[in-house]
Write a protein that holds these residues in place. Structure first.
Motif, PDB file in Angstrom:
ATOM      1  N   UNK A  16       1.050  -1.507   0.099  1.00 48.56           N
ATOM      2  CA  UNK A  16      -0.290   0.078   0.162  1.00 48.56           C
ATOM      3  C   UNK A  16       0.851   1.052   0.013  1.00 48.56           C
ATOM      4  N   UNK A  17       1.624   1.653   0.572  1.00 46.25           N
ATOM      5  CA  UNK A  17       2.844   2.535   1.285  1.00 46.25           C
ATOM      6  C   UNK A  17       3.276   2.647  -0.370  1.00 46.25           C
ATOM      7  N   UNK A  18       3.964   1.650  -1.147  1.00 44.54           N
ATOM      8  CA  UNK A  18       4.630   1.481  -2.550  1.00 44.54           C
ATOM      9  C   UNK A  18       4.126   2.128  -3.421  1.00 44.54           C
ATOM     10  N   UNK A  19       2.800   1.668  -3.600  1.00 41.80           N
ATOM     11  CA  UNK A  19       1.401   2.072  -4.495  1.00 41.80           C
ATOM     12  C   UNK A  19       1.471   3.639  -4.172  1.00 41.80           C
ATOM     13  N   UNK A  20       1.165   3.949  -3.218  1.00 42.66           N
ATOM     14  CA  UNK A  20       1.079   5.814  -2.968  1.00 42.66           C
ATOM     15  C   UNK A  20       1.957   6.268  -3.213  1.00 42.66           C
ATOM     16  N   UNK A  21       3.322   5.875  -3.438  1.00 41.84           N
ATOM     17  CA  UNK A  21       4.591   6.866  -3.204  1.00 41.84           C
ATOM     18  C   UNK A  21       4.252   6.369  -5.285  1.00 41.84           C
ATOM     19  N   UNK A  22       3.702   5.641  -6.050  1.00 39.49           N
ATOM     20  CA  UNK A  22       3.989   5.468  -7.164  1.00 39.49           C
ATOM     21  C   UNK A  22       5.469   4.400  -7.448  1.00 39.49           C
ATOM     22  N   UNK A  23       5.927   4.143  -6.526  1.00 37.60           N
ATOM     23  CA  UNK A  23       6.516   3.180  -7.068  1.00 37.60           C
ATOM     24  C   UNK A  23       5.782   1.424  -7.433  1.00 37.60           C
ATOM     25  N   UNK A  24       4.621   1.196  -7.347  1.00 39.07           N
ATOM     26  CA  UNK A  24       4.116   0.191  -7.780  1.00 39.07           C
ATOM     27  C   UNK A  24       2.588   1.282  -8.365  1.00 39.07           C
ATOM     28  N   UNK A  25       2.149   0.238  -9.673  1.00 31.23           N
ATOM     29  CA  UNK A  25       1.852   0.282 -10.015  1.00 31.23           C
ATOM     30  C   UNK A  25      -0.032  -0.218  -9.763  1.00 31.23           C
ATOM     31  N   UNK A  26      -1.183   0.163  -9.755  1.00 29.52           N
ATOM     32  CA  UNK A  26      -2.025  -1.126  -9.180  1.00 29.52           C
ATOM     33  C   UNK A  26      -3.765  -0.545 -10.355  1.00 29.52           C
ATOM     34  N   UNK A  27      -4.441  -1.331 -10.622  1.00 30.99           N
ATOM     35  CA  UNK A  27      -5.297  -1.446 -11.372  1.00 30.99           C
ATOM     36  C   UNK A  27      -6.986  -1.450 -10.787  1.00 30.99           C
ATOM     37  N   UNK A  28      -7.523  -0.832 -10.885  1.00 34.28           N
ATOM     38  CA  UNK A  28      -8.901  -0.628 -10.134  1.00 34.28           C
ATOM     39  C   UNK A  28      -9.716  -1.539 -10.812  1.00 34.28           C
ATOM     40  N   UNK A  29     -10.192  -2.525  -9.625  1.00 34.79           N
ATOM     41  CA  UNK A  29     -11.537  -3.516 -10.492  1.00 34.79           C
ATOM     42  C   UNK A  29     -12.755  -2.514 -10.396  1.00 34.79           C
ATOM     43  N   UNK A  30     -14.081  -3.177 -11.013  1.00 34.57           N
ATOM     44  CA  UNK A  30     -15.083  -2.484 -10.751  1.00 34.57           C
ATOM     45  C   UNK A  30     -15.679  -2.378  -9.688  1.00 34.57           C
ATOM     46  N   UNK A  31     -15.531  -3.333  -8.752  1.00 31.62           N
ATOM     47  CA  UNK A  31     -15.728  -3.072  -7.015  1.00 31.62           C
ATOM     48  C   UNK A  31     -14.385  -1.976  -5.677  1.00 31.62           C
ATOM     49  N   UNK A  32     -13.917  -1.242  -6.775  1.00 33.28           N
ATOM     50  CA  UNK A  32     -13.188  -0.658  -6.753  1.00 33.28           C
ATOM     51  C   UNK A  32     -12.231  -1.310  -5.696  1.00 33.28           C
ATOM     52  N   UNK A  33     -11.769  -2.955  -5.616  1.00 35.72           N
ATOM     53  CA  UNK A  33     -10.301  -3.302  -5.520  1.00 35.72           C
ATOM     54  C   UNK A  33      -8.899  -3.072  -5.986  1.00 35.72           C
ATOM     55  N   UNK A  34      -7.887  -2.600  -5.530  1.00 30.82           N
ATOM     56  CA  UNK A  34      -7.178  -3.105  -6.700  1.00 30.82           C
ATOM     57  C   UNK A  34      -6.343  -4.160  -7.255  1.00 30.82           C
ATOM     58  N   UNK A  35      -6.019  -4.679  -7.675  1.00 35.47           N
ATOM     59  CA  UNK A  35      -5.208  -5.346  -8.512  1.00 35.47           C
ATOM     60  C   UNK A  35      -3.939  -4.961  -9.142  1.00 35.47           C
ATOM     61  N   UNK A  36      -2.562  -5.686  -8.770  1.00 27.94           N
ATOM     62  CA  UNK A  36      -1.367  -5.491  -9.419  1.00 27.94           C
ATOM     63  C   UNK A  36      -1.379  -7.003 -10.829  1.00 27.94           C
TER      64      UNK A  36
END
Length: 134
Positions: A16-36
Motif C-alpha cells: 500500500x505504501x509503495x503504491x501511494x508513493x508511485x513505486x507500484x502501479x495498481x489497477x482498480x476493479x469495478x468493485x474498487x479493489x486494487x489488483x497488480x
C-alpha cells in the motif's frame, strides 16, 4: 494484494505504501479493489534490492522508471540488433566471396588445412542460422 504480498514476502501495508508513493502501479476493479499485474512482483524485488543498497525512495522510483522504459524498449532494441546482424551478414557474404577467390589460388593441401580450421565454426554458424530461420 494479499497474494502479491505473500509472493514478495512483504506486508500488505508495504505494498500500500509503495503504491501511494508511485513505486507500484495498481489497477482498480469495478468493485474498487486494487489488483497488480505480473510486473508488480518483479518491481517489488527490485525495490527490495535497491533498499539493500541503501537507495533513497526517490532513487528507487527513478530506477524503476528506467527499468520500465528499458522493458518497453526491448522490442526496439531487438529490431535494431536484427538489422545489425543482417548488415553483418551482408558484409560477411562479401568477405567470404573474397576469401573464396584467395583460396582458389592455393594448392589443394593448403586449402584443406585452412578449411579444416573453419569446420567446427561453420557447423555452429549453420546451426544458429537454421534455428534463426526456423
Amino acid at each position: 494484494m494479499g497474494e502479491l504480498a505473500e509472493k514478495a514476502k512483504v506486508s500488505k501495508r508495504t505494498i500500500d505504501y509503495y503504491t501511494k508513493l508511485g513505486l507500484l502501479k495498481a489497477e482498480r476493479s469495478e468493485s474498487n479493489y486494487r489488483y497488480y499485474d505480473s510486473s508488480a512482483l518483479e518491481d517489488l524485488k527490485l525495490i527490495e534490492h535497491y533498499k539493500k543498497l541503501n537507495y533513497s525512495l526517490d532513487m528507487i522510483k527513478e530506477r524503476l522508471e528506467l527499468h520500465r522504459k528499458k522493458t518497453a524498449a526491448e522490442e526496439d532494441l531487438i529490431l535494431k540488433q536484427a538489422n545489425m546482424v543482417a548488415e553483418h551478414m551482408k558484409l560477411l557474404e562479401g568477405e567470404i566471396k573474397d576469401f573464396q577467390d584467395l583460396l582458389g589460388k592455393l594448392d589443394d593441401e593448403c586449402k584443406k588445412k585452412i578449411l579444416n580450421q573453419f569446420a567446427s565454426q561453420t557447423v555452429a554458424l549453420l546451426q544458429s542460422l537454421m534455428m534463426f530461420l526456423g
